[in-house]
Design an enzyme around this catalytic site. Structure first.
Site, PDB file in Angstrom:
ATOM      1  N   SER A  45       1.468   4.971   9.328  1.00  0.00           N
ATOM      2  CA  SER A  45       1.966   5.976  10.275  1.00  0.00           C
ATOM      3  C   SER A  45       0.928   6.419  11.293  1.00  0.00           C
ATOM      4  O   SER A  45       1.256   7.114  12.243  1.00  0.00           O
ATOM      5  CB  SER A  45       2.466   7.207   9.518  1.00  0.00           C
ATOM      6  N   ALA A  46      -0.313   6.050  11.087  1.00  0.00           N
ATOM      7  CA  ALA A  46      -1.392   6.396  12.025  1.00  0.00           C
ATOM      8  C   ALA A  46      -1.553   7.905  12.190  1.00  0.00           C
ATOM      9  O   ALA A  46      -1.870   8.400  13.259  1.00  0.00           O
ATOM     10  CB  ALA A  46      -1.167   5.723  13.381  1.00  0.00           C
ATOM     11  N   HIS A  49      -3.322  13.525   8.402  1.00  0.00           N
ATOM     12  CA  HIS A  49      -2.558  14.620   7.815  1.00  0.00           C
ATOM     13  C   HIS A  49      -3.409  15.883   7.690  1.00  0.00           C
ATOM     14  O   HIS A  49      -4.617  15.815   7.546  1.00  0.00           O
ATOM     15  CB  HIS A  49      -2.071  14.222   6.414  1.00  0.00           C
ATOM     16  N   ILE A 335      -5.276   3.651  -2.789  1.00  0.00           N
ATOM     17  CA  ILE A 335      -5.408   4.410  -1.541  1.00  0.00           C
ATOM     18  C   ILE A 335      -4.128   4.263  -0.726  1.00  0.00           C
ATOM     19  O   ILE A 335      -3.981   3.369   0.106  1.00  0.00           O
ATOM     20  CB  ILE A 335      -6.623   3.931  -0.721  1.00  0.00           C
ATOM     21  N   GLU A 336      -3.200   5.142  -1.022  1.00  0.00           N
ATOM     22  CA  GLU A 336      -1.997   5.250  -0.197  1.00  0.00           C
ATOM     23  C   GLU A 336      -2.139   6.528   0.622  1.00  0.00           C
ATOM     24  O   GLU A 336      -3.206   7.135   0.643  1.00  0.00           O
ATOM     25  CB  GLU A 336      -0.759   5.294  -1.096  1.00  0.00           C
TER      26      GLU A 336
END
Lengths: 477, 420, 121
Positions: A45-46, A49, A335-336
């Site tokens: 999604s680039a 967050h 690593i999500e």
């Protein structure tokens, strides 16, 4: 014998490599593909967050918030595009307000600054295209957008310029304990290292399980996206998330740092760790799901669609640190999301652990600055003419949709860890990433690669050595 | 930088014809700006024959047709710049362009002709699911590779879309040693010219599957297989109708899109149907002195009509500069109804128009034994029977000033398809 | 009586032509709108011909390939032979439109000529 071998040249491996390059260290990054940024980093999604999403006390929560805070300086030092456009998590009338409040509380606990719950009127002032059903939202001013390609290349190039070696087209077949360190068997011989960092994305479980009896299991969770034309890029200015509900986690609608609009992702667990294919159902669902938060998303303006795989570990948190039963073997696994946001902090953490283990000293010659490929479209006419006078290649537009000149492409090919194929040029310069999707520029970029690498026209590929574009001369195939 | 009165953006067939016409109208300072390394535009890669039957009464190949117009431009000594990209057209008609020798420069033009052509709809825009390997090309990209570079982009080929370039490439790839397995077309009719189906598919036994689309692309590095399926009336794939082809290449010939990013940034009003500028009978856009012609205005079936249209645009742009704009202000909208999708032009100025105006349009479906009818207000003016009309081919109606002068009180013109 | 249905390729109109034949002889042509359609139909059912267009390699020019065509139409059955015959042809720049690239290709009596100007560089 290397001090440290990092398996994986995605954003995580590169962030760790760059942090380690601040030390006096003999380090190598091992990447299976012929370019970096070919796995999870290239299709997500680039988003940077805010950090409200993960459970308080989790590694995800801690590193997301830490990582987020590092981006302003990092983007300045390493010259990659990053923008704090702010995020909104929107709630529709049929959803429980308590869920939004919980998210707010969680964000506060995680240390996310400046969180605010805002009502519809306030949302409308920020986002006129918000869906009619939206009643309020969690506003996260620290949310941001980044170019993951540029972030990955910036970290890797800076690491390489500070002495880290990169072995590309090198696939790890096995890792074994050997003496004081490890022997990493690859398709291109055995690499020995005192310590190993496992940053192998969706394959990190396989790498980990080669040396550790404490098995981990990663499932590839596919996310499909549609990217819309720049004409749709202003449809929203913030990243619009949906409040998770029984309808699922929803999809986000966000501008990209380059001015497109991105809609996605779906979430499906897939058996195939190479399964980056999109599906009719997946792509077809995005428009309707997006409409729950943003109205009139011009899905007719889609210029491309893609899918990425997120490395989801069964326990749901990042796995970071030295494996209990394998001293000197460090995981950066599972690593999500929010992996991209956490990458700089993961880099600091893992590099710190490795450094402590090996007792590394600071490298006084470390240069933390890196110049990216020029972006002439941000220049004045005078600056641009100065540039073209010095290097006429900057006056020759190759990719008309994105206005990318030959100068930028030459830089992409010749710089540290430069591009070797069409997608490598595309990720570094955006040539071919516009509305015609390389229809016009691909023959010209092929010609430039042929001349500059140099290589035979028949060896120019899209991505990797097997992705041939042309097979031979006419009549000779 | 020398100043020019008229800047023509694009040196393909439209730009060339516009330049010649503008000069023949008496205008001196004309500049053609072309982004490629030679004049002629996309015709340079269209090496097949079939061009120019209307214009030259003989069948030429694309490069031959282009050369006729290039020669006319050269004979007239009209200036042109190659390898030059127009970066911006301001609403006041200031052109900003760039190349590697002049750098970035501006020209305050008095009039502009938009002649940028079109691009092909990409795999992404079609939202075809599957992997994203090498081996997926728009038909035009493959055409460039084969015809200009001499490189074969495939051995076993599936083609989606029966647009003319796709059909032409089916034959071309076959003659160069590839095997074209099938042409799949989403619609129940072909988007290409009849002659191309006969000469490019039938001649070589290549099947055309109407009402079919691609539902999956396999292969992570290079295309390894394509699955097509039949679609229902809603154009959605019908489960169970899938056919799989082992192949290494997918060519896409699924429509052309006028390249109007420059136009739209300059504020030119675009038609949502054609994706091209909305123009009046002089081919002038919503901005005074900005004219449009060729495939940037609407996608044509034949280059001859591009040349005709561009000649009008060039002439009118020259007159705009030489004579100034004088208009009575009266304008009639042409309403496209009952199967007529759009018309170019959209407006006719009955007092200012030329003696005749050719109104071009496309129909939205295949019509057999129907008629094209033209109404001035409620009065039918003409009705022409057509054996067959198809979306792939342009139709036209000629409206004369004399005719219109007999109906001073009408407020619009209607063109429709009706029973013969 | 045998009936053959053709799509005329004489022009973009693509008229649907019906040819009635008896014993290999054309009895009637209908559906065409012009003389060319009639000619095409008669020829297509007795001796079909095509123009072949292709490219050949060029040396010393501003491009690597020059486009070419058979100067007139050739028997349809010879299309592949002609395409193949052009494989080995290489011409030297400069090339002018109309220059013979290959004379009397495949003994058809028809020359293959260049359809593009190539500058010597």
């Amino acid at each position: 014998m290397y001090d440290v071998a990092i398996i994986g040249g995605g954003v995580i491996g590169s962030a760790i490599a760059r942090e380690l390059s601040k030390k006096k260290v003999n380090a190598v990054v091992i990447e299976r593909e012929q370019d970096l940024c070919c796995g999870t980093t290239k299709a997500n999604s680039a988003i940077i967050h805010g950090g409200y999403d993960a459970k308080p006390g989790s590694l995800k929560a801690k590193l997301n918030v830490e990582g987020n805070g590092m981006f302003d300086k990092l983007s300045e030092d390493l010259d990659f595009p990053f923008k704090r456009n702010g995020s909104l998590v929107v709630r529709t009338a049929d959803q429980d307000r308590a869920v939004l409040d919980e998210l707010y509380d969680q964000g506060i606990k995680n240390g996310v600054p400046d969180l605010k719950i805002i009502d519809r009127d306030e949302i409308l002032k920020m986002e006129p295209n918000i869906a009619d059903e939206v009643v309020d939202a969690l506003y996260v001013p620290t949310g941001g957008i980044v170019c993951p390609f540029h972030l990955n290349y910036a970290l890797a190039e800076n690491a390489a310029d500070n002495g880290v070696e990169f072995k590309l087209s090198t696939e790890v077949k096995n890792v074994k304990k050997a003496g004081e360190g490890y022997a990493i068997e690859t398709n291109d011989g055995t690499i020995e290292a005192k310590t190993v960092v496992n940053a192998a994305g969706v394959y990190a479980d396989e790498i980990h399980n080669m040396v550790s009896g404490k098995k981990i299991h990663i499932v590839a969770r596919r996310g499909q996206y549609c990217l819309l034309d720049k004409t749709a890029g202003n449809h929203v200015s913030h990243t619009i998330f949906q409040l998770p509900s029984k309808m699922g986690k929803g999809v986000l609608v966000t501008p990209t740092v380059h001015g497109n609009l991105l809609v996605g992702p779906t979430a499906e667990d897939v058996d195939n760790k190479e399964g980056v294919n999109t599906t009719g159902d997946g792509l077809g669902s995005l428009g309707a799901t997006a409409a729950r938060s943003v109205k009139n998303v011009p899905m007719r303006s889609v210029i491309t669609s893609f899918a990425g795989l997120r490395a989801h570990e069964d326990d749901g948190d990042f796995i970071l640190g030295e494996a209990e039963d394998a001293p000197g073997f460090f995981d950066a696994a599972g690593i999500e999301s929010p992996g991209l946001s956490s990458a700089p902090a993961i880099g600091v953490m893992i590099a710190g652990l490795v450094s402590d283990k090996l007792g590394l000293a600071d490298d006084p010659d470390f240069n933390g600055k890196r110049k990216g490929i020029l972006n002439p479209s941000n220049m004045s006419i005078e600056e641009r003419n100065e540039l073209i006078k010095k290097n006429p290649a900057y006056g020759q537009i190759i990719c008309r949709c994105e206005s990318i000149s030959e100068g930028e492409i030459l830089d992409a090919i010749h710089r540290t860890l430069g591009a070797k194929d069409l997608d490598g040029v595309k990720r570094r310069t955006r040539a071919g990433m516009g509305r015609c999707q390389a229809g016009f520029c691909s023959p010209r970029v092929m010609e430039i690669l042929e001349r500059e690498v140099p290589m035979s026209a028949f060896d120019v590929t899209k991505n990797g050595p097997d992705a041939k574009i042309v097979f031979g001369y006419n009549k000779q195939i | 930088m020398k100043n020019y009165d008229l800047v023509i953006v694009g040196g393909g067939p439209a730009g060339l014809a516009a330049a010649v016409a503008a000069r023949d109208e008496g205008l001196q300072d004309i500049l053609i700006i072309e982004r490629d390394h030679e004049l002629g535009g996309i015709l340079n890669q269209c090496i097949h024959n079939g061009f120019g039957l209307h214009t030259f009464k003989e069948e030429l190949t694309g490069p031959e047709y282009a050369q006729r117009f290039i020669d006319q431009v050269l004979e007239r000594g009209i200036d042109y710049k190659l390898n030059t990209m127009v970066m911006d057209i301001a609403p006041d008609k200031t052109i900003t362009a760039m190349n590697s020798t002049d750098g970035m420069f501006t020209i305050p033009a008095k009039a502009v002709v938009l002649a940028m052509g079109c691009r092909e709809r990409s795999r992404g825009a079609l939202n075809i699911p599957g992997y994203r390997p090498a081996g997926i090309f728009s038909a035009g990209t493959a055409q460039r590779l084969v015809n200009m570079e001499g490189y074969m982009p495939g051995r076993r080929v599936v083609i989606l879309g029966s647009g003319d370039i796709g059909l032409i490439m089916a034959r071309r790839m076959t003659l160069e040693g590839a095997e074209v397995l099938v042409v799949a077309e989403l619609m129940p009719y072909s988007g290409g010219l009849k002659r191309n189906i006969v000469q490019c598919l039938d001649d070589f036994g290549i099947p055309l599957k109407l009402s079919h689309t691609v539902v999956d692309i396999e292969g992570k590095e290079r295309v390894e297989g394509i699955t097509i399926a039949e679609v229902g009336p809603d154009r959605k794939p019908i489960p169970g109708t899938e056919i799989h082809y082992d192949c290494d290449t997918l060519l896409l010939s699924c429509g052309l899109i006028p390249e109007n990013e420059l136009s739209s940034n300059s504020g030119v009003e675009l038609s949502p149907i054609t994706s091209g500028p909305i123009v009046n009978d002089s081919l002038e856009t919503s901005i005074d002195g900005v004219f449009a012609c060729g495939n940037v205005l609407h996608v044509h079936d034949l280059v001859d009509f591009v040349s005709q249209e561009a000649t009008q645009a060039g002439k009118n742009a020259a007159r705009y500069i030489l004579q100034g704009k004088k208009e009575s202000g009266r304008k009639l909208e042409i309403l496209p109804v009952d199967g007529v999708r759009y018309t170019v032009p959209k407006y006719i100025r009955p007092d200012d128009m030329e003696d005749t105006v050719t109104v071009r349009f496309r129909v939205g479906d295949v019509y057999k034994n129907k008629a094209i009818a033209t109404y001035f207000g409620d009065t039918q003016i003409s009705k022409r029977k057509k054996q067959v009309m198809a979306p792939g081919e342009m139709e036209q109606v000629v409206i004369t000033k004399k005719q219109l002068s007999e109906y001073p009180d009408i407020s619009n013109i209607t063109i429709k398809i009706e029973e013969a | 009586m045998e009936e053959r249905h053709l799509t005329c390729i004489g022009c973009p109109m693509g008229c649907q032509i019906t040819v009635k034949m008896e014993g290999g002889e054309v009895k009637e042509v209908t559906g065409n709108t012009c003389k060319r359609g009639d000619d095409y139909a008669r020829k297509e059912v007795t001796n079909p011909t095509r123009i072949v267009t292709s490219t050949v390699r060029v040396t010393g020019g501003h491009l690597n390939m020059v486009s070419c065509k058979t100067k007139t139409d050739i028997p349809k059955g010879k299309i592949f032979d002609i395409a193949k015959a052009l494989e080995s042809v290489e011409v030297a720049a400069p090339v002018k439109i109309g220059d013979v690239v290959m004379a009397n290709v495949c003994d058809t009596g028809v020359d293959v000529i260049a359809t593009k100007n190539i500058r010597a560089v």
